[in-house]
Motif scaffolding. Structure first.
Motif, PDB file in Angstrom:
ATOM      1  N   ASN A 127       0.800  -1.226   0.000  1.00  0.00           N
ATOM      2  CA  ASN A 127       0.000   0.000   0.000  1.00  0.00           C
ATOM      3  C   ASN A 127       0.831   1.274   0.000  1.00  0.00           C
ATOM      4  N   CYS A 128       2.178   1.131  -0.039  1.00  0.00           N
ATOM      5  CA  CYS A 128       3.026   2.326  -0.059  1.00  0.00           C
ATOM      6  C   CYS A 128       2.801   3.075  -1.369  1.00  0.00           C
ATOM      7  N   HIS A 129       2.979   4.396  -1.292  1.00  0.00           N
ATOM      8  CA  HIS A 129       2.749   5.214  -2.480  1.00  0.00           C
ATOM      9  C   HIS A 129       3.745   4.882  -3.590  1.00  0.00           C
ATOM     10  N   ASP A 158       9.015   1.545  -5.277  1.00  0.00           N
ATOM     11  CA  ASP A 158      10.350   1.171  -4.792  1.00  0.00           C
ATOM     12  C   ASP A 158      10.610   1.761  -3.412  1.00  0.00           C
ATOM     13  N   CYS A 159       9.548   1.929  -2.640  1.00  0.00           N
ATOM     14  CA  CYS A 159       9.646   2.519  -1.303  1.00  0.00           C
ATOM     15  C   CYS A 159      10.639   1.730  -0.443  1.00  0.00           C
ATOM     16  N   THR A 160      11.531   2.453   0.263  1.00  0.00           N
ATOM     17  CA  THR A 160      12.471   1.768   1.155  1.00  0.00           C
ATOM     18  C   THR A 160      11.918   1.734   2.584  1.00  0.00           C
ATOM     19  N   HIS A 161      10.777   2.370   2.792  1.00  0.00           N
ATOM     20  CA  HIS A 161      10.091   2.390   4.098  1.00  0.00           C
ATOM     21  C   HIS A 161      10.942   3.025   5.180  1.00  0.00           C
ATOM     22  N   THR A 162      11.757   4.017   4.795  1.00  0.00           N
ATOM     23  CA  THR A 162      12.605   4.669   5.790  1.00  0.00           C
ATOM     24  C   THR A 162      12.308   6.167   5.870  1.00  0.00           C
ATOM     25  N   ASP A 188       3.866   9.020   2.377  1.00  0.00           N
ATOM     26  CA  ASP A 188       2.802   8.030   2.181  1.00  0.00           C
ATOM     27  C   ASP A 188       3.330   6.592   2.212  1.00  0.00           C
ATOM     28  N   CYS A 189       4.200   6.333   3.169  1.00  0.00           N
ATOM     29  CA  CYS A 189       4.694   4.965   3.341  1.00  0.00           C
ATOM     30  C   CYS A 189       3.790   4.257   4.345  1.00  0.00           C
ATOM     31  N   ALA A 190       3.143   3.211   3.899  1.00  0.00           N
ATOM     32  CA  ALA A 190       2.177   2.505   4.749  1.00  0.00           C
ATOM     33  C   ALA A 190       2.869   1.831   5.933  1.00  0.00           C
ATOM     34  N   VAL A 191       4.137   1.419   5.719  1.00  0.00           N
ATOM     35  CA  VAL A 191       4.871   0.736   6.786  1.00  0.00           C
ATOM     36  C   VAL A 191       5.200   1.723   7.907  1.00  0.00           C
ATOM     37  N   LEU A 192       5.713   2.921   7.505  1.00  0.00           N
ATOM     38  CA  LEU A 192       6.054   3.940   8.506  1.00  0.00           C
ATOM     39  C   LEU A 192       4.813   4.402   9.265  1.00  0.00           C
TER      40      LEU A 192
HETATM   41 ZN   LIG Z   1       6.966   2.155   2.400  1.00  0.00          ZN
END
Ligand SMILES: [Zn+2]
Ligand SMILES: Nc1nc2c(ncn2[C@@H]2O[C@H](COP(=O)(O)OP(=O)(O)OP(=O)(O)O)[C@@H](O)[C@H]2O)c(=O)[nH]1
Ligand SMILES: [Mg+2]
Length: 360
Positions: free
Chosen positions: A283-285, A288-292, A296-300
């Motif tokens: 679900n990240c925007h 290639d999101c690194t989630h850091t 709009d990072c779903a993990v963060l």
């Molecule tokens: Zn992310």
């Protein structure tokens, strides 16, 4: 010996038909040494060598040569000592690891496994990140992972360690055991079914050989004699070896590794180790999101809402970074084919998740 006790079955017999027609017989690789193999046929244990053709066709790719656990087609010449291996049957499963240092070629540890015992010691050597890495390797192998916590006799707070191990292991079972007293070993033995093959994986000194000796019911494999301040007289395992247990089942003892590196370049294993985070990441925007740091990072978002434990998030990010490094190293080595198959695997995984989601 009846080959079905070693894992031979109807599907393998089918695969073997063309080899049978050429007068070759099926055998399983029990030991791989630098210059020879030890193989088991239905009738005997033989020393065998591969044909020049197999070496030529492997073209320097070591993983294509026979490995411990492989089913091979051998020719047994009359009046000659050595058998020759003419073909390796397709592997059902295989556990691989990255070679040490900068070398990013894969090393096949064992093949055709139903189950992998990830052996850890319940002492100061226990390391959560290592357990996670080993779980990734195991999930990627295609075999079923089982976490084994050995040396529970030296653990002060076993309940806490068990809870931690079980949390990390997610769906994989965790077995607390002691190779010295035999505690828990019976329950562990029940995980090895007749005809199954189980590889023992873990760093040096955790007690892999000691546990196999226990399961065998006899001193069979030499084990390390731990001496204070003295590394002499260590009987550490130096080669992979297959052992047939008296009660049925085959186990593969492996030499302890100093460290585990991830070979897998975004194979399905990471997703099974961090399923809840991987599901979120869809679900990240950014794709290639690194989630850091991304917007709009779903993990963060979930992390900041306290819905993912921070240490788990950190292991996940570390693993992603390691994978990215390996991917770069692979690119530099001109390693195309594997990456292509990874993309296919990735796509089908995403499809499966999307499908699952839409059904909810
Ligand atoms: Zn992310
Ligand atoms: N206290 C305790 N010591 C154990 C236990 N299991 C094994 N050990 C000891 O740990 C040391 C290492 O055991 P090994 O079985 O040789 O370890 P390994 O994993 O085969 O090591 P490598 O062959 O080097 O990979 C030996 O001194 C064993 O006696 C256990 O349950 N409790
Ligand atoms: Mg050993």
């Amino acid at each position: 010996m009846d080959l079905t006790q070693l894992g031979w079955n109807a599907a393998r017999e089918d695969q073997f038909a063309p080899h049978r027609a050429k007068g070759l017989v099926p055998a399983r690789v029990a030991v791989e040494d630098k210059h020879y193999y030890r193989v088991w046929t239905a009738d005997a244990e033989l020393i065998a060598q591969v044909t020049g053709k197999i070496i030529h066709e492997a073209r320097g790719n070591h993983s294509k040569l026979p490995k411990v656990g492989d089913w091979v087609a051998v020719k047994i010449p009359a009046n000659e000592e050595k058998a020759t291996i003419h073909a390796v049957l397709p592997r059902m499963t295989q556990i691989t690891r990255k070679n040490s240092g900068r070398d990013t070629t894969a090393q096949v540890l064992a093949t055709n496994l139903e189950t992998i015992f990830l052996i850890h010691a319940a002492d100061i050597s226990f390391n959560a990140a290592r357990l996670e890495r080993m779980l990734v390797m195991a999930h990627d192998s295609g075999a079923r992972p089982v976490v084994v916590l050995n040396k529970i006799d030296v653990c002060d707070d076993l309940d806490a360690l068990l809870a931690e191990a079980q949390r990390l292991a997610a769906d994989a079972p965790v077995f607390p055991v002691c190779a010295i007293t035999g505690r828990g070993v019976k329950k562990l033995a029940a995980e090895i079914k007749p005809g199954d093959t189980v590889a023992f994986i873990g760093i040096s000194g955790v007690g892999k050989s000691s546990l196999i000796n226990r399961l065998y019911g006899d001193e069979l494999m030499p084990t390390i004699e731990v001496r204070e301040q003295d590394a002499k007289g260590r009987h550490t395992t130096t080669w992979r070896e297959m052992i047939f247990l008296p009660k049925g089942g085959v186990v593969i003892d492996t030499p302890g590794m100093r460290e585990f590196h991830l070979w897998d370049l975004a194979g399905p294993g990471t997703r099974e180790t961090f399923p809840e985070i991987e599901a979120l990441a869809l679900n990240c925007h950014f794709r290639d999101c690194t989630h850091t740091q991304e917007k709009d990072c779903a993990v963060l978002t979930e992390l900041n809402a306290g819905k993912i434990p921070r240490d788990r998030y950190e292991s996940f990010v570390k693993l992603q970074r390691e994978l990215a490094y390996l991917r770069e190293a692979g690119k530099r080595a001109g390693w195309q084919s594997r990456r292509k198959s990874d993309r296919v695997a990735h796509r089908s995984f995403n499809k499966a998740v999307t499908h699952h989601k839409s059904r909810r």
